[in-house]
Design a protein around this motif. Structure first.
Motif, short mmCIF file in Angstrom:
data_model
loop_
_atom_site.label_atom_id
_atom_site.label_comp_id
_atom_site.label_asym_id
_atom_site.label_seq_id
_atom_site.Cartn_x
_atom_site.Cartn_y
_atom_site.Cartn_z
N LEU A 175 0.81 7.26 5.22
CA LEU A 175 1.42 6.72 4.01
C LEU A 175 1.00 7.48 2.76
O LEU A 175 1.61 7.34 1.70
N GLY A 176 -0.06 8.27 2.89
CA GLY A 176 -0.56 9.02 1.74
C GLY A 176 -1.93 8.58 1.26
O GLY A 176 -2.39 9.01 0.20
N VAL A 177 -2.57 7.72 2.03
CA VAL A 177 -3.93 7.28 1.70
C VAL A 177 -4.89 8.47 1.82
O VAL A 177 -4.84 9.23 2.78
N SER A 178 -5.77 8.63 0.83
CA SER A 178 -6.71 9.76 0.82
C SER A 178 -7.84 9.56 1.81
O SER A 178 -8.26 10.51 2.48
N TRP A 199 -6.34 9.99 -5.92
CA TRP A 199 -7.24 9.49 -4.87
C TRP A 199 -6.98 8.01 -4.62
O TRP A 199 -7.00 7.21 -5.56
N ILE A 200 -6.69 7.66 -3.37
CA ILE A 200 -6.49 6.26 -2.98
C ILE A 200 -7.31 6.01 -1.74
O ILE A 200 -7.08 6.60 -0.68
N GLN A 201 -8.30 5.12 -1.85
CA GLN A 201 -9.09 4.74 -0.69
C GLN A 201 -8.74 3.30 -0.31
O GLN A 201 -8.64 2.43 -1.17
N CYS A 247 0.92 4.16 -2.94
CA CYS A 247 0.70 5.58 -2.64
C CYS A 247 1.74 6.48 -3.29
O CYS A 247 1.53 7.69 -3.42
N LYS A 248 2.86 5.91 -3.71
CA LYS A 248 3.93 6.70 -4.34
C LYS A 248 3.77 6.84 -5.85
O LYS A 248 4.53 7.57 -6.49
N ILE A 293 0.84 -1.19 0.00
CA ILE A 293 0.00 0.00 0.00
C ILE A 293 0.88 1.25 0.00
O ILE A 293 0.61 2.22 -0.71
N LYS A 294 1.95 1.20 0.77
CA LYS A 294 2.89 2.33 0.82
C LYS A 294 3.45 2.62 -0.56
O LYS A 294 3.52 3.79 -0.99
#
Length: 235
Positions: free
Chosen positions: A94-97, A75-77, A69-70, A65-66
């Motif tokens: 981590l950058g999850v929306s 948009w990441i759910q 996110c890069k 997932i990390k």
């Protein structure tokens, strides 16, 4: 207008697409980060990710997932086994929306509310996973709980970002959507998303016509029944 969200379900470090969530069924797709990158390259700017191992309490796929996110998605759910504030905060870091909760709101409302207060209601989606009898399923779809209407009413009492209606009966089958879902979508406050059985462009258009903002596609997407570049745009 309705927007398409391709889904990536991760188990044991591999992207999979199960039939009704049953382990060992469906497709094993391979490296989830590579698959996510390919989806991004095809023009999709949003993605739906579920950590199946975390949902089942048998592990975590956080490292993948990390890396997803890069990639560059707008948009990441992400959902799957988010049962504590620490886990919720880690995913957001981590950058999850937005995170997706499905069991916690219905078994530990106090902890659910604590997460909302700490990370912000605008970063939380609730997935209401329901069957043919309109009962919701929780704990990895192993237990039945209240009916879907009651669940929507409970979530509407808060200001979460939105609700995902997941029709478990057809999830992972590409056999078509729940055409009776209009009576549920009309009740939702906030963003409206649908998952379960999406198999054709006409399914997507139908869901858009009754008020959904987003549709999550999986099995049909990976079987190339729904994988045209234009699906990366609003329909």
């Amino acid at each position: 207008m309705i927007k398409v969200l391709p889904s990536i379900d991760i188990s044991e470090g591999k992207a999979v697409k199960r039939i009704r969530g049953v382990k060992g069924t469906g497709l094993i797709l391979g490296d989830p980060v590579k698959i996510a990158y390919n989806i991004y390259e095809e023009g999709y700017d949003s993605i739906h990710v579920i950590d199946l191992d975390s949902a089942e309490g048998v592990g975590s796929n956080e490292e993948y997932i990390k890396d997803i996110c890069k990639i560059g998605f707008k948009w990441i759910q992400v959902g799957g086994g988010i049962r504590s504030l620490d886990r919720a905060k880690k995913l957001i870091s981590l950058g999850v929306s937005a995170i997706i909760l499905s069991t916690l709101p219905f078994i530990n409302f106090k902890e659910f509310k604590h997460i909302l207060d700490e990370i912000g209601e605008n970063k939380v989606l609730v997935s209401i996973d329901y069957d043919n009898d309109r009962k919701i399923l929780i704990k990895g779809w192993k237990e039945r709980s209240i009916n879907a209407e009651q669940a929507i009413e409970t979530i509407n009492s808060l200001n979460v970002l939105g609700i995902i209606l997941t029709y478990i009966t057809n999830e992972g089958t590409a056999k078509g959507v729940d055409h009776k879902v209009k009576t549920l979508v009309d009740k939702i406050k906030g963003i409206r998303e649908y998952a379960g059985g999406v198999s054709s462009l006409s399914d997507i258009q139908f869901l858009g016509s009754i008020g959904f903002n987003y549709v999550i596609v999986g099995m049909a997407f990976y079987l190339n029944k729904l994988r045209e570049g234009r699906l990366g745009e609003d329909i």
